[in-house]
Design an enzyme around this catalytic site. Structure first.
Site, mmCIF file in Angstrom:
data_model
loop_
_atom_site.group_PDB
_atom_site.id
_atom_site.type_symbol
_atom_site.label_atom_id
_atom_site.label_comp_id
_atom_site.label_asym_id
_atom_site.label_seq_id
_atom_site.Cartn_x
_atom_site.Cartn_y
_atom_site.Cartn_z
ATOM 1 N N LYS A 69 0.961 -1.230 -0.109
ATOM 2 C CA LYS A 69 0.000 0.106 0.028
ATOM 3 C C LYS A 69 0.942 1.060 -0.039
ATOM 4 O O LYS A 69 1.480 1.646 1.073
ATOM 5 C CB LYS A 69 -0.926 0.025 1.418
ATOM 6 C CG LYS A 69 -2.233 0.492 1.010
ATOM 7 C CD LYS A 69 -2.222 2.133 0.703
ATOM 8 C CE LYS A 69 -1.797 3.094 2.031
ATOM 9 N NZ LYS A 69 -1.612 4.456 1.515
ATOM 10 N N GLU A 100 9.256 1.748 10.932
ATOM 11 C CA GLU A 100 10.406 2.703 10.673
ATOM 12 C C GLU A 100 9.834 4.005 10.873
ATOM 13 O O GLU A 100 8.691 4.255 9.851
ATOM 14 C CB GLU A 100 10.943 2.343 9.488
ATOM 15 C CG GLU A 100 11.624 1.121 9.207
ATOM 16 C CD GLU A 100 12.855 1.338 10.038
ATOM 17 O OE1 GLU A 100 13.205 2.133 10.488
ATOM 18 O OE2 GLU A 100 13.462 0.008 10.195
ATOM 19 N N CYS A 110 13.821 10.981 6.413
ATOM 20 C CA CYS A 110 13.822 10.757 8.041
ATOM 21 C C CYS A 110 14.713 10.824 8.856
ATOM 22 O O CYS A 110 14.700 11.121 9.829
ATOM 23 C CB CYS A 110 13.398 9.455 8.168
ATOM 24 S SG CYS A 110 14.291 8.180 7.202
ATOM 25 N N GLU A 162 9.141 16.622 14.688
ATOM 26 C CA GLU A 162 9.505 16.662 13.427
ATOM 27 C C GLU A 162 8.774 17.554 12.289
ATOM 28 O O GLU A 162 7.771 17.364 12.256
ATOM 29 C CB GLU A 162 9.330 14.973 12.847
ATOM 30 C CG GLU A 162 10.141 14.610 11.379
ATOM 31 C CD GLU A 162 9.629 13.374 11.111
ATOM 32 O OE1 GLU A 162 8.597 12.669 11.326
ATOM 33 O OE2 GLU A 162 10.800 12.752 10.546
HETATM 34 P P1 NAP Z 1 2.050 8.846 7.245
HETATM 35 O O1 NAP Z 1 1.292 9.614 7.130
HETATM 36 O O2 NAP Z 1 2.370 8.036 8.565
HETATM 37 O O3 NAP Z 1 1.998 7.546 6.118
HETATM 38 C C1 NAP Z 1 2.683 6.560 5.908
HETATM 39 C C2 NAP Z 1 1.833 5.436 5.317
HETATM 40 O O4 NAP Z 1 0.834 4.899 6.032
HETATM 41 C C3 NAP Z 1 1.102 6.063 3.933
HETATM 42 O O5 NAP Z 1 1.203 4.947 2.870
HETATM 43 C C4 NAP Z 1 -0.297 6.376 4.519
HETATM 44 O O6 NAP Z 1 -1.381 6.322 3.573
HETATM 45 C C5 NAP Z 1 -0.315 5.274 5.653
HETATM 46 N N1 NAP Z 1 -1.361 5.521 6.431
HETATM 47 C C6 NAP Z 1 -1.996 6.678 7.020
HETATM 48 N N2 NAP Z 1 -2.749 6.314 7.923
HETATM 49 C C7 NAP Z 1 -2.881 5.039 8.151
HETATM 50 C C8 NAP Z 1 -3.589 4.092 8.954
HETATM 51 N N3 NAP Z 1 -4.350 4.609 9.803
HETATM 52 N N4 NAP Z 1 -3.390 2.795 8.920
HETATM 53 C C9 NAP Z 1 -2.584 2.224 8.046
HETATM 54 N N5 NAP Z 1 -2.014 3.093 7.169
HETATM 55 C C10 NAP Z 1 -2.082 4.547 7.295
HETATM 56 O O7 NAP Z 1 3.517 9.008 7.026
HETATM 57 P P2 NAP Z 1 3.854 10.321 5.619
HETATM 58 O O8 NAP Z 1 3.584 11.530 6.113
HETATM 59 O O9 NAP Z 1 3.608 9.573 4.497
HETATM 60 O O10 NAP Z 1 5.540 10.329 5.683
HETATM 61 C C11 NAP Z 1 6.418 10.811 6.452
HETATM 62 C C12 NAP Z 1 6.741 10.446 7.845
HETATM 63 O O11 NAP Z 1 7.431 9.071 7.495
HETATM 64 C C13 NAP Z 1 7.674 11.197 8.609
HETATM 65 O O12 NAP Z 1 7.311 10.980 9.967
HETATM 66 C C14 NAP Z 1 8.918 10.374 8.346
HETATM 67 O O13 NAP Z 1 9.952 10.518 9.315
HETATM 68 C C15 NAP Z 1 8.701 9.146 8.108
HETATM 69 N N6 NAP Z 1 9.650 8.118 7.597
HETATM 70 C C16 NAP Z 1 10.427 7.320 8.042
HETATM 71 C C17 NAP Z 1 11.422 6.557 7.705
HETATM 72 C C18 NAP Z 1 12.389 5.458 8.464
HETATM 73 O O14 NAP Z 1 12.907 4.774 7.721
HETATM 74 N N7 NAP Z 1 12.445 5.536 9.663
HETATM 75 C C19 NAP Z 1 11.653 6.602 6.241
HETATM 76 C C20 NAP Z 1 10.827 7.616 5.516
HETATM 77 C C21 NAP Z 1 9.846 8.294 6.312
HETATM 78 P P3 NAP Z 1 -1.851 7.676 2.826
HETATM 79 O O15 NAP Z 1 -0.580 8.500 2.675
HETATM 80 O O16 NAP Z 1 -2.272 7.275 1.901
HETATM 81 O O17 NAP Z 1 -2.626 8.395 3.740
#
Ligand code: NAP
Length: 499
Positions: A197, A272, A306, A403
């Site tokens: 997904k 992650e 990240c 963040e």
């Molecule tokens: P996010 O809002 O948490 O979304 C990540 C993924 O989860 C997306 O595919 C999102 O779908 C999905 N999602 C959202 N709500 C969900 C739910 N209730 N149940 C299951 N899945 C759900 O994060 P983002 O804004 O895309 O990415 C930024 C974040 O990712 C930052 O905090 C960054 O630090 C972190 N990140 C961490 C790493 C690491 O390796 N530690 C690497 C890259 C990014 P939708 O987008 O379709 O809503």
């Protein structure tokens, strides 16, 4: 910083243009389909806010169909039972097919995410290909152990590493193709079947990857790719009792919500999550290298990384020199549409992210911090934010603690260098840190004190599929990459035989 090409329309290459005219559909059980509801989501080009394409908005029924297909492929299909060398060949073939379409993947990634096409071409796509080849090699190397049995009698005891089963892979938008293959590679190498997904904002390369996966000869149901809202499709996947593990990369807030979702069948979770990583520049550092490293760390990919070094700590006596160097570094960026090869900083990914980053900068001003450079949106075409450095901060401010995930650096002048470890650890996160010094003993002592999953010394962030990656504290659970990464897609079974 300079703006370029803001009024110049740069169209995608012919190949990518063609790619955008083919429909984007869900990949379930080896076939393409719309969402059962017929619902779609608009995909917005972040460089000009125009609709680029539409993707299916999957609902619970689509997720259920994908999970059932993956379960069937796991229980009855050829994948887990296939000789590992055959699985390896197939993963390698997928890498070859991406390579054959590398221009298209790079341009699609740039159109969808906004990042400079030079970065998609030289980082995202080649690293994705290398990652798949790395995991291809692991298919034949997953191994258990023999163990002694401390009981009367004669026994042979061994451990087997078996695929964990059906896995849900949920990815973010900052490195879309890379995130997808970094999870697909080890899951498939281990013999799992998957439902991917991708993030709703950046699903295009994942769906084109699906075409390549079928072309490579993947049996039906082994890889299913389902697009849609996280709150609907992602949540349905995380809650589904037919899923044995979720491997999630994203925000700490959503990561925490998955713990509840996993409760039903106690599915395994790898998380992650976010970061607020410190960059520490010590007085004896090679300042030229340190400034470039610190600047790259926070401004690359428009700060949407990240492990971005978003908190800078410098000795007070060098603060003006280092921050002055970083201001010059920030001002060199050429903001513009990612498809323009001269662009070095693209837009943020979405309207929401644009608002969020500007809100943090406004909040810092209101709390009494000073904006040293940048601090504004840029142009009115897309979601651009100037590379920004904020000073006069204190440790309690939101910009220091939370963040931001944008091109915003908060800089702190440090009086007592013995406090650096404490300052670095003053965060709910623990993803990474970087230390700049010529004194290797000081560097190691500080590295041991800092509670973070990855520490770099005299280097910005470095990653690779063989280097364990993950977070301490609220930056996550578990590790990706290398042996630790692949073992997280296996269950350990013990077999004891009386001889
Ligand atoms: P996010 O809002 O948490 O979304 C990540 C993924 O989860 C997306 O595919 C999102 O779908 C999905 N999602 C959202 N709500 C969900 C739910 N209730 N149940 C299951 N899945 C759900 O994060 P983002 O804004 O895309 O990415 C930024 C974040 O990712 C930052 O905090 C960054 O630090 C972190 N990140 C961490 C790493 C690491 O390796 N530690 C690497 C890259 C990014 P939708 O987008 O379709 O809503």
């Amino acid at each position: 910083m300079k703006g370029i090409g803001m009024s110049v329309s740069i169209g995608p290459a012919e190949q990518t243009g063609l790619s955008l005219t083919r429909p984007f559909q869900l990949l379930i059980d080896g076939g393409w389909s719309d969402a059962q509801s017929g619902d779609v989501l608009d995909v917005i080009n972040p460089a000009d806010r125009k609709v680029l394409a539409q993707i299916p908005a999957a609902g619970g029924q689509d997720i259920d169909r994908a999970v059932r297909a993956a379960r069937k492929a796991f229980e009855d299909g050829p994948w887990p039972a296939m000789p590992p060398g055959e699985r390896a060949k197939l993963l390698w073939r997928i890498a070859d097919l991406i390579e054959a379409r590398k221009e298209e993947f790079a341009e699609l990634e740039t159109l969808d995410n906004g990042k400079p096409v030079t970065m998609s071409k030289w980082v995202d796509v080649p690293a994705s290909i290398a990652t798949l080849r790395y995991w291809s090699g692991w298919c034949t190397k997953i191994a258990g152990e023999t163990r002694a049995v401390d009981m009367p009698g004669d026994y042979l005891a061994m451990t087997l590493r078996e695929p964990i089963g059906v896995v849900g892979l949920i990815t973010p938008w900052n490195f879309p193709l890379m995130s997808a293959v970094s999870k697909l590679g080890p899951a498939l190498a281990a013999g799992c079947t998957v439902i991917l997904k991708p993030a709703e904002q950046t699903s295009l390369t994942a769906l084109r990857l699906g075409e390549v996966i079928l072309e490579a000869g993947m049996p039906p149901g082994v890889v299913n790719i389902v697009t849609g809202l996280g709150s609907v499709a992602g949540a349905a996947l995380a809650e589904h009792d037919g899923v044995d593990k979720i491997s999630f990369t994203g925000s700490t807030a959503i990561g925490k919500s998955l713990i509840g979702a996993a409760r039903g069948n106690l599915k395994r979770l790898t998380l992650e999550l976010g970061g607020k990583s410190p960059t520490i520049i010590l007085p004896d550092a090679d300042l030229e290298r340190a400034i470039a490293g610190a600047g790259n760390s926070i401004f690359r990919n428009s700060g949407q990384i990240c492990v971005a070094g978003s908190r800078l700590y410098v000795a007070r006596k060098q603060f003006d020199q280092v921050v002055g160097g970083l201001v010059k570094f920030a001002e060199q960026f050429k903001l513009g549409p990612g498809l323009d090869p001269a662009t070095t900083m693209g837009p943020l990914v979405s309207d929401r992210q644009h608002e969020r980053v500007l809100d943090y900068i406004g909040g810092a001003r209101a709390e009494g911090a000073s904006v040293i450079t940048g601090g504004h949106g840029f142009g009115d075409a897309g979601y651009f934010v100037e590379p920004t450095i904020i000073g006069d901060v204190n440790p309690q401010m939101r910009v220091v603690q939370e963040e931001i995930f944008g091109p915003v650096l908060v800089a702190t002048a440090v009086d007592d260098l013995d406090e650096l470890g404490t300052l670095a650890n003053d965060s709910i996160y623990g993803l990474s840190a970087s230390i700049w010094t010529r004194d290797i003993s000081t560097a190691y002592k500080l590295a041991r004190k800092i509670r973070a999953g990855t520490i770099t010394i005299n280097s910005g962030s470095i990653a690779g599929p063989n280097l364990p990656f993950g977070g301490f504290k609220q930056s996550g659970w578990g590790r990706e990459n290398g042996v630790d990464g692949i073992e997280s897609f296996t269950e350990l079974k013990t077999i004891i035989t009386a001889l």
